[in-house]
Design a protein around this motif. Structure first.
Motif, PDB file in Angstrom:
ATOM      1  N   TYR A   1      -7.505  11.646  -7.378  1.00  0.00           N
ATOM      2  CA  TYR A   1      -6.288  11.050  -8.321  1.00  0.00           C
ATOM      3  C   TYR A   1      -6.494   9.593  -9.500  1.00  0.00           C
TER       4      TYR A   1
ATOM      5  N   SER B   1      -6.783   8.817  -0.326  1.00  0.00           N
ATOM      6  CA  SER B   1      -4.706   9.076  -0.454  1.00  0.00           C
ATOM      7  C   SER B   1      -4.604   7.618  -0.863  1.00  0.00           C
ATOM      8  N   GLU B   2      -5.118   6.634  -0.625  1.00  0.00           N
ATOM      9  CA  GLU B   2      -4.448   5.509  -0.584  1.00  0.00           C
ATOM     10  C   GLU B   2      -4.940   4.290  -1.407  1.00  0.00           C
ATOM     11  N   VAL B   3      -3.832   3.594  -1.914  1.00  0.00           N
ATOM     12  CA  VAL B   3      -3.511   3.381  -2.994  1.00  0.00           C
ATOM     13  C   VAL B   3      -3.204   1.709  -3.144  1.00  0.00           C
TER      14      VAL B   3
ATOM     15  N   ARG C   1      -7.051   1.824  -5.516  1.00  0.00           N
ATOM     16  CA  ARG C   1      -7.126   3.114  -4.578  1.00  0.00           C
ATOM     17  C   ARG C   1      -8.436   3.321  -3.478  1.00  0.00           C
TER      18      ARG C   1
ATOM     19  N   THR D   1       0.295  -1.141  -0.064  1.00  0.00           N
ATOM     20  CA  THR D   1      -0.105  -0.078  -0.741  1.00  0.00           C
ATOM     21  C   THR D   1       0.937   0.930   0.333  1.00  0.00           C
TER      22      THR D   1
END
Length: 666
Positions: A215, A236-238, A233, A197
């Protein structure tokens, strides 16, 4: 529709386009004595940003994105604003995917002007336009400074400024609104091939973190865009799912800052990240075979299980890598290491970890068994105990093994050789303590069949002892020893309370590519071990030798010969140098044998300068004259007369070493 479009987009970007063939963007090249040609390249990123803007604004525009096109206009303009040559609104690629695929196609769009006269004074004027259903709007504009076409290569920059539109009440255009581009960051440069992550963070030109950013993220490998299923996603976390291979990947991020229904700022960034194979596995007694072993809360139950995972995971790497197996708690059974698909394996204990085979005479196992052809094994910070086997009570190693700091090998028993360790390969003792182990024939602490190195703070025996080792069958309450060898006079293994070895090197860590020993200080040593027959501390097998550059040998005892060291008569040799020191109570026994007219004897060889005043006490196998001290052929600056005083002859005081190294009487 056009007024609505021009009121939608607020962003700014600068691109410098160099008219220089060496940089590959714009070049001027002379074709004849009087003319040149100019080739002009627009970076694809300029086109992408225009397309992204349109994507975000298409709902307001009410148009179908398939009706969207991008045009390029380039003019060569004279100082009085007359057009010298003009490329009128050339349509660029219209496939929508091409606008977003950073890795596909070439690096830009090339425009070429032929037959430009040398000496011409001109500007380059560039415009990029977007078209929704026939309505065109300018998105980028730039004009170079004035320059003159010269013979050969020329260079000049064209700065492209992203045009901003805002409509006032009268519908006129105001292009003064400007916003700085965004900077995107990620929090990792390495990702696990099994999934990982990342966190995205966007900042403005002043370094302030911007929230509420949307994003778009793409992942590329070897220039190919991977399926979107690999990316999940949330804000802001992928999350990146398990990948097929390790190596260099590229993450491409588009950040769009939304504000009151418009798109004021767009930031794009690409990141090269290394997707790696995790090199650590986790083992505990609470582990489960079904677990991944990749974390401390997802452990497997044994070293054998961990080796199977290494075999399973290694297909993702074309090269062998170093693995660490972290062991926590107590593993209450013998462990097997059998892994060829690794460069090395390090067994690392965590929080007083222990491996206890719980073996006995009826249920015999080595605590750890290292199979033939296994990769080299390193062990640190763990207790190894409870082994009971024929060879190698604590560890039976048929591949290279290094014992490191924090290891305690204790309470193990071998009915033949190697109470603590039996090694049939290269053995390195670089730290830890080997004590309270028993072998019935050879090597109470260690039996090394091939070659052994000892350095660092390693100890074999009991370093805290202040008196010689004792073993008394009739009064066992008096027994005091580190390791014990219960060998008999008829045994072919012969002895060695601490170590029984063919080639032993104290104060060395290995050999270089040319076969020379590599010095490594031994601050520990061999202490307080007992042999029922020969070699209380060390027993060197026939036709073999040892070298000692540092360390100490003290408080060892043998019921027969060689409290400290027993050296075979069959070309046995003890090489000494540096800070080597053998306690006065631990003599070096130099075996001597005579067969018919042939004699065989052991000796001490000076391999370098000696810093200790007293190095060893020698007990000769016979008190007839034979050479007990030699200078190595590689040593040219030392003579026997320089060092013979550092050696004492054990006996009635009537023996000494002459200048040729022979035993002589007064």
């Amino acid at each position: 529709m056009q007024k609505k479009l021009t009121a939608t987009f607020f962003s700014i970007l600068f691109y410098s386009i160099l008219i220089c063939g060496a940089l590959g963007l714009v070049s001027c090249k002379s074709d004849t004595a009087h003319e040149s040609q100019i080739s002009f390249s627009i970076p694809k990123e300029v086109i992408r940003r225009t397309a992204i803007r349109a994507e975000k604004g298409k709902d307001d525009l009410g148009g179908d994105i398939k009706d969207y096109s991008i045009f390029l206009s380039v003019k060569l303009v004279s100082p009085d604003e007359k057009i010298i040559q003009f490329l009128e609104e050339e349509k660029l690629k219209s496939e929508w995917d091409e606008f977003f695929n950073r890795e596909s196609g070439n690096d830009g769009y090339e425009v070429r002007f032929e037959n430009v006269v040398i000496g011409t004074e001109l500007y380059v004027d560039v415009a990029i336009l977007e078209d929704f259903a026939g309505e065109k709007d300018e998105t980028y504009r730039g004009k170079s400074s004035l320059f003159i076409i010269k013979e050969g290569e020329n260079s000049i920059s064209v700065q492209l400024k992203e045009v901003k539109y805002a409509a006032d009440e009268e519908g006129t255009i105001d292009s003064d609104l400007e916003y700085a581009p965004l900077t995107v960051e990620i929090n990792k440069a390495e990702l696990s091939v099994f999934g990982d992550t990342i966190e995205l963070q966007t900042k403005d030109e002043d370094g302030n973190i911007i929230s509420d950013v949307d994003y778009e993220v793409s992942l590329f490998y070897n220039g190919t865009k991977l399926d979107s299923d690999y990316l999940k996603r949330t804000g802001s976390e992928v999350k990146i799912e398990e990948l097929e291979a390790i190596g260099r990947y590229r993450i491409y991020v588009v950040a769009i800052y939304m504000k009151e229904g418009v798109v004021p700022v767009i930031g794009t960034q690409s990141f090269d990240v290394d997707v790696i194979l995790p090199t650590e596995l986790y083992v505990s007694s609470e582990g489960n075979e079904a677990n991944s072993g990749l974390s401390a809360d997802n452990t497997v139950p044994s070293l054998e299980s961990a080796c199977k995972l290494i075999g399973k995971y290694s297909f993702k790497s074309e090269e062998l890598i170093d693995w660490t197996i972290n062991v926590s708690g107590i593993l209450n059974e013998h462990q097997i290491l059998d892994m060829k698909k690794a460069k090395t394996i390090t067994i690392q204990g965590v929080s007083n970890a222990e491996i206890n085979a719980n073996a006995n005479e009826d249920n015999q196992y080595s605590t750890i068994e290292i199979k033939p052809e296994c990769c080299p094994v390193i062990i640190r910070n763990i207790t190894i105990t409870g082994g009971y086997s024929y060879n190698g009570g604590g560890i039976y190693a048929e591949s290279d093994l290094t014992i490191g700091d924090g290891v305690l090998i204790t309470g193990n028993h071998a009915t033949s050789c190697g109470g603590g360790i039996y090694s049939n390969s290269i053995l390195k003792i670089a730290g830890g303590v080997i004590t309270n182990n028993i072998a019935e024939y050879g090597g109470g602490g260690v039996y090394s069949e091939i070659e052994m190195y000892m350095y660092g703070d390693a100890v074999i025996g009991d370093r805290e002892a202040i008196a010689s080792a004792v073993y008394d069958l009739e009064l066992p309450e008096n027994n005091s020893y580190g390791n014990l060898c219960l060998n008999s006079e008829n045994s072919t293994y012969s002895g060695g309370g601490g170590v029984n070895c063919k080639r032993l090197h104290l104060g060395y860590s290995g050999k270089d590519n040319e076969g020379h020993l590599i010095e490594a200080e031994l601050s520990g040593g061999i202490y307080h071990n007992y042999a029922v027959y020969n070699g209380g501390g060390i027993y060197i097998n026939s036709w073999n030798n040892m070298s000692m550059n540092s360390g100490n040998i003290a408080y060892n005892s043998a019921a027969e010969k060689g409290n400290g060291i027993w050296l075979t008569s069959r070309d046995g040799a003890l090489g000494v140098s540096g800070t080597a020191e053998i306690s006065a109570t631990n003599d070096v026994y130099l075996d001597y044998q005579q067969s018919g007219s042939d004699t065989y004897s052991a000796c001490i060889v000076i391999e370098g300068a000696l810093s200790k005043e007293s190095v060893a006490t020698i007990t000769p196998g016979t008190y007839t004259s034979f050479q007990i001290l030699k200078i190595s052929e590689e040593v040219t600056d030392i003579e026997i007369n320089d060092v013979k005083s550092k050696f004492t002859i054990n006996g009635d005081g009537g023996y000494f070493i002459d200048n040729d190294g022979y035993l002589t009487t007064n």
